[in-house]
Scaffold this active site. Structure first.
Site, PDB file in Angstrom:
ATOM      1  N   HIS A 158      25.071  74.633 -49.566  1.00 26.80           N
ATOM      2  CA  HIS A 158      23.722  74.624 -49.798  1.00 26.80           C
ATOM      3  C   HIS A 158      22.861  73.611 -49.002  1.00 26.80           C
ATOM      4  CE1 HIS A 158      20.890  74.092 -53.193  1.00 26.80           C
ATOM      5  NE2 HIS A 158      20.719  72.963 -52.930  1.00 26.80           N
TER       6      HIS A 158
ATOM      7  N   HIS B 269      18.870  71.853 -45.790  1.00 27.35           N
ATOM      8  CA  HIS B 269      18.274  70.457 -45.507  1.00 27.35           C
ATOM      9  C   HIS B 269      18.974  69.892 -44.040  1.00 27.35           C
ATOM     10  CE1 HIS B 269      16.368  70.268 -49.231  1.00 27.35           C
ATOM     11  NE2 HIS B 269      17.588  70.639 -49.935  1.00 27.35           N
TER      12      HIS B 269
ATOM     13  N   LYS C 282      10.229  78.658 -48.806  1.00 29.45           N
ATOM     14  CA  LYS C 282      10.809  77.160 -49.154  1.00 29.45           C
ATOM     15  C   LYS C 282       9.599  76.592 -49.420  1.00 29.45           C
ATOM     16  CE  LYS C 282      14.011  73.988 -50.007  1.00 29.45           C
ATOM     17  NZ  LYS C 282      14.823  73.912 -50.936  1.00 29.45           N
TER      18      LYS C 282
END
Length: 316
Positions: free
Chosen positions: A192, A207, A250
């Site tokens: 993730h 990220h 995003k």
């Protein structure tokens, strides 16, 4: 068995012994609760160790190794407009020969192609891929000053008694699989955060700046704009970006930019273990940084421990 009694004037000797024993048990239980909940780690402790981790990060990118082109800065009110306001790539130059030859970078790169980005697809790892997870943990924790300092910090706080125990717990919380969609074992904290996922028609997680650069280089990712740029004038920096990844958007994807893999992994682990599910306040290069973490509450490992749901730099 002798009866134990107390009067208003005091307790008998057996009663006093029992009272002292009960007091000791209560004290030990309180200490155990404190150790597991993180209250024994103060905000000041976190700021001190994060500053030390920053100073120990010798593998972060220099201005000669990394050049970025920030381009369009937009207000928070416009992050959902899905407009490409930046004609050029975010990453103007990355010295791959210098950076990617470092063992922790190499170990991260080996992991990034091991995942299906769509949730709902079961993740199955080969023996070689599991070995890549082990190598990554060994490189970032056992073989860098950043990783060793993180272990020493938690050992001194009584969280772990050995490096092997620490690494095994990190492996479970980061790489242990759980289900985000369709009851399939399709996700993990590492996937993730570092690799990124697609869920519900949107980019979820994602990220890590190295993953961003590689996807942008392959023309799989289109940088639109940024809504946040941190106060740092050297790397690592923090940015909140808007981008399109393979047809999915995003709205705000925040990443630490120019950091080493061990620095990202250490800061996220520090905050998750110390402040699970909360905002964690750090000091990096004398400036404030916050990391938001989330626990995965639908399944657990070990004795009720929670996997990492997410972790990322919080932007105002």
């Amino acid at each position: 068995m002798h009866a134990v009694s107390c009067t208003p004037s005091g307790c008998s000797e057996p009663a006093m012994h029992l009272y002292l024993l009960l007091s000791l048990c209560v004290s030990l239980l309180a200490q155990t609760h404190s150790s597991t909940s993180g209250t024994d780690i103060s905000d000041s402790d976190i700021k001190t160790v994060s500053e030390l981790l920053y100073k120990l990060d010798v593998n972060k990118a220099s201005s000669a190794e990394l050049v970025i082109d920030r381009q369009a800065l937009i207000p928070d009110s416009e992050t959902g407009l899905e407009k490409d306001l930046s004609p050029r790539t975010l990453f103007k130059f990355v010295d791959e020969e210098s950076l990617f030859s470092k063992p922790t970078f190499s170990a991260l790169l080996a992991l990034l192609d091991n995942y299906h980005r769509q949730t709902g697809q079961t993740e199955n790892f080969s023996e070689a891929q599991v070995s890549e997870q082990d190598r990554f943990l060994h490189e970032v924790i056992s073989k860098t000053d950043v990783g060793r300092e993180l272990y020493f910090f938690f050992r001194n706080k009584g969280r772990y008694s050995s490096e092997a125990e620490f690494i095994q717990d990190l492996k479970m919380m980061w790489f242990g699989l759980y289900s985000r969609s369709s009851n399939k074992m399709d996700s993990s904290g590492f996937e993730h955060i570092f690799a990124g996922e697609i869920k519900g028609g949107k980019v979820s997680g994602f990220h890590n700046w190295i993953r961003f650069y590689l996807q942008e280089k392959e023309e799989s990712l289109n940088y639109y704009s940024h809504s946040f740029d941190g106060p740092w004038t050297t790397f690592p920096d923090v940015m909140g970006m808007q981008f399109e990844w393979g047809g999915y958007f995003k709205q705000v994807g925040s990443s630490i930019i120019g950091s080493s893999p061990e620095f990202d992994f250490a800061l996220y682990s520090l905050c998750y273990i110390s402040r699970p599910g909360k905002r964690c306040h750090l000091s990096v290069g004398g400036k404030a940084m916050s990391i938001q973490t989330y626990t995965w509450d639908n399944s657990s490992y070990g004795n009720g421990k929670k996997y990492i749901g997410s972790a990322y730099p919080a932007t105002p």
